[in-house]
Design an enzyme around this catalytic site. Structure first.
Site, PDB file in Angstrom:
ATOM      1  N   HIS A  89      27.407  31.704  43.874  1.00 17.74           N
ATOM      2  CA  HIS A  89      28.462  32.591  44.363  1.00 17.74           C
ATOM      3  C   HIS A  89      27.896  33.589  45.357  1.00 17.74           C
ATOM      4  CE1 HIS A  89      32.182  34.867  44.344  1.00 17.74           C
ATOM      5  NE2 HIS A  89      31.434  35.944  44.347  1.00 17.74           N
ATOM      6  N   ASP A 139      42.038  39.380  36.071  1.00 16.32           N
ATOM      7  CA  ASP A 139      41.310  39.868  37.249  1.00 16.32           C
ATOM      8  C   ASP A 139      42.201  39.813  38.482  1.00 16.32           C
ATOM      9  OD1 ASP A 139      38.964  40.589  38.928  1.00 16.32           O
ATOM     10  OD2 ASP A 139      39.397  38.618  39.743  1.00 16.32           O
ATOM     11  N   ARG A 153      43.656  47.289  42.290  1.00 14.47           N
ATOM     12  CA  ARG A 153      42.514  48.085  42.795  1.00 14.47           C
ATOM     13  C   ARG A 153      42.534  48.157  44.314  1.00 14.47           C
ATOM     14  NH1 ARG A 153      38.016  44.678  40.947  1.00 14.47           N
ATOM     15  NH2 ARG A 153      36.712  46.089  42.151  1.00 14.47           N
ATOM     16  N   SER A 199      34.658  41.776  37.847  1.00 13.06           N
ATOM     17  CA  SER A 199      35.647  40.943  38.532  1.00 13.06           C
ATOM     18  C   SER A 199      35.017  39.609  38.953  1.00 13.06           C
ATOM     19  CB  SER A 199      36.158  41.716  39.753  1.00 13.06           C
ATOM     20  OG  SER A 199      36.863  40.885  40.624  1.00 13.06           O
ATOM     21  N   LYS A 202      35.383  35.479  36.806  1.00 14.16           N
ATOM     22  CA  LYS A 202      35.787  34.193  37.400  1.00 14.16           C
ATOM     23  C   LYS A 202      34.665  33.159  37.283  1.00 14.16           C
ATOM     24  CE  LYS A 202      36.958  36.672  40.922  1.00 14.16           C
ATOM     25  NZ  LYS A 202      37.532  37.630  41.818  1.00 14.16           N
TER      26      LYS A 202
END
Ligand code: URA
Length: 433
Positions: A82, A161, A168, A183, A187
């Protein structure tokens, strides 16, 4: 339990219990707690921060708010990667076929771009016919058959989320370390990988502008992942200027293809090999990072990495001929050179401004619903530390609309600083957590 008491406890600097965190996440996801109360709690968290234990509980509560993908039907260790995102970040396009060609199963969920940052799914859709709308069964089947599949994030992946992030975004509570870490990790944990390699960006095009903040975020995410029983590592890498030379969906696909042919830009190639090596070691395909890098270089040299991309594109409905003949990818009708107004060294490129210029050309999304033009963008010819003569090209802009191009060109030039003194070259990979 009352939401009012939870808000007050956090406002006063208290530590929320697992039960309190579960309570607000479950009730908020179910629509039983209003946005204004959760906004107040987010602002309290923003100022009072969260402990490691709270951050972990928030991550798990969000991950478990929807489906936790079970990848046990896929043989072998599943390693995900990621990136916290940036401009010109086409890493997954080159990295995933490379590691898959080394025998590591790639089962990846990716997102679309929003604002000045791009998304892997949009880029992949440059291949005519390509689709990431796979069922979980097709996804698993493809990974077991050809070693690689990428699907869009399902609606049921960490829905808490999704709701919280949207809130947010409009209440000035995005840039809190614990909230970002939970967050992202919610995921990743819900996506089911056994091991996760993180690429945490730092610089003007990243969430974390300062290096020390990027390291702190990397450490926080690594701790969360390890507490959840996953193998973790993170690299902190530069996003103070665009990654590689291409910015724009199909232009980035072409650059990824060049990288799979061993002809990619130096910074991008270094990043792909570094992350790929981490993945191969985490997936136990190599014992050391050096051995892993040799494996990656070999599959590139032998053409196996490029062939794996073609196999992957075809398996998801795309035209694999475009892998070998990039003129089949979307191409803009016009291009123009952006010329340097003076001579000197490029000392700074405001990275997110280049992303915004691409957005102005139509290459990015202003809102989730916008359509994007996959063909537009920039090829940078000069990056930080390069010398440029007055009138020499800084970049080639690919566009379809002249009025948009003129406005983007003006903004592009403002993002570049040209100085008489040569700036100090910064390390591209800042370190590992
Ligand atoms: N990306 C995410 O997914 N969440 C954040 O909070 C920030 C970046």
């Amino acid at each position: 339990m009352r939401m009012y008491d939870i808000i007050m406890k956090k406002r006063n600097g208290g530590e929320l219990s697992k039960e309190e965190i579960r309570f607000f996440i479950e009730k908020y996801t179910a629509g039983e707690i209003p946005d204004y109360q959760v906004s107040a709690l987010m602002m309290a968290i923003y100022f009072q921060k969260m402990t490691e234990a709270e951050t972990f509980e928030l991550t798990m509560a969000m991950a478990e708010s929807g489906e936790m993908l079970d990848l046990s039907g896929i043989h072998g260790i599943k390693v995900d990667k990621h990136s916290t995102g940036g401009v010109g970040d086409k890493t997954s396009l080159a990295l995933t076929p490379m590691v898959a060609a080394c025998g590591l199963p790639v089962a990846k969920m990716s997102g679309r771009g929003l604002g000045h940052t791009g998304g892997t799914i949009d880029k992949l859709e440059s291949f005519p016919g390509f689709s990431t709308a796979l069922t979980t069964e097709q996804f698993m089947e493809n990974v077991n058959r050809i070693g690689i599949a990428i699907m869009g994030q399902t609606a049921d992946l960490a829905p808490a989320d999704k709701k919280l992030y949207a809130l947010r975004d409009v209440t000035a509570t995005v840039d809190n370390l614990s909230l970002i870490a939970s967050s992202i990790m919610s995921k990743k944990l819900a996506s089911g990988a056994d091991a996760i390699v993180l690429d945490v960006k730092t610089g003007s095009g990243a969430f974390m502008k300062k290096e020390e903040d990027a390291f702190a975020l990397a450490e926080e995410m690594v701790k969360i992942g390890r507490s959840a029983g996953r193998t973790m590592s993170a690299l902190v890498t530069d996003m103070d200027q665009p990654l590689g030379n291409a910015v724009g969906n199909s232009l980035e696909v072409v650059e990824a293809i060049h990288t799979l042919q061993g002809k990619g830009p130096v910074d991008f190639t270094e990043l792909v090999y570094a992350l790929g090596s981490e993945m191969l070691v985490a997936g136990k395909k190599a014992n050391t990072l050096e051995e892993a890098k040799d494996m990656l270089i070999k599959v590139v040299r032998e053409g196996k990495a490029l062939d794996k991309l073609a196999e992957f594109v075809a398996a998801q409905g795309g035209d694999k001929r475009a892998v070998y003949d990039t003129s089949l990818l979307p191409e803009a009708k016009e291009n123009m050179e952006i010329l340097a107004p003076q001579e000197g060294y490029v000392s700074k490129i405001i990275c997110d401004e280049i992303g915004s210029c691409c957005l102005m050309l139509g290459g990015g999304r202003e809102t989730k619903e916008s359509d994007i033009d996959l063909s537009v963008g920039f090829i940078l010819h000069k990056k930080v530390c390069d010398y440029v003569h007055a009138g020499e090209s800084l970049a080639t802009m690919h566009y379809n609309d002249k009025a948009k191009a003129d406005a983007a060109k003006e903004r592009f030039l403002k993002a570049y600083t040209i100085s008489t003194e040569k700036p100090q070259r910064q390390l591209f990979i800042k370190g590992k957590v």
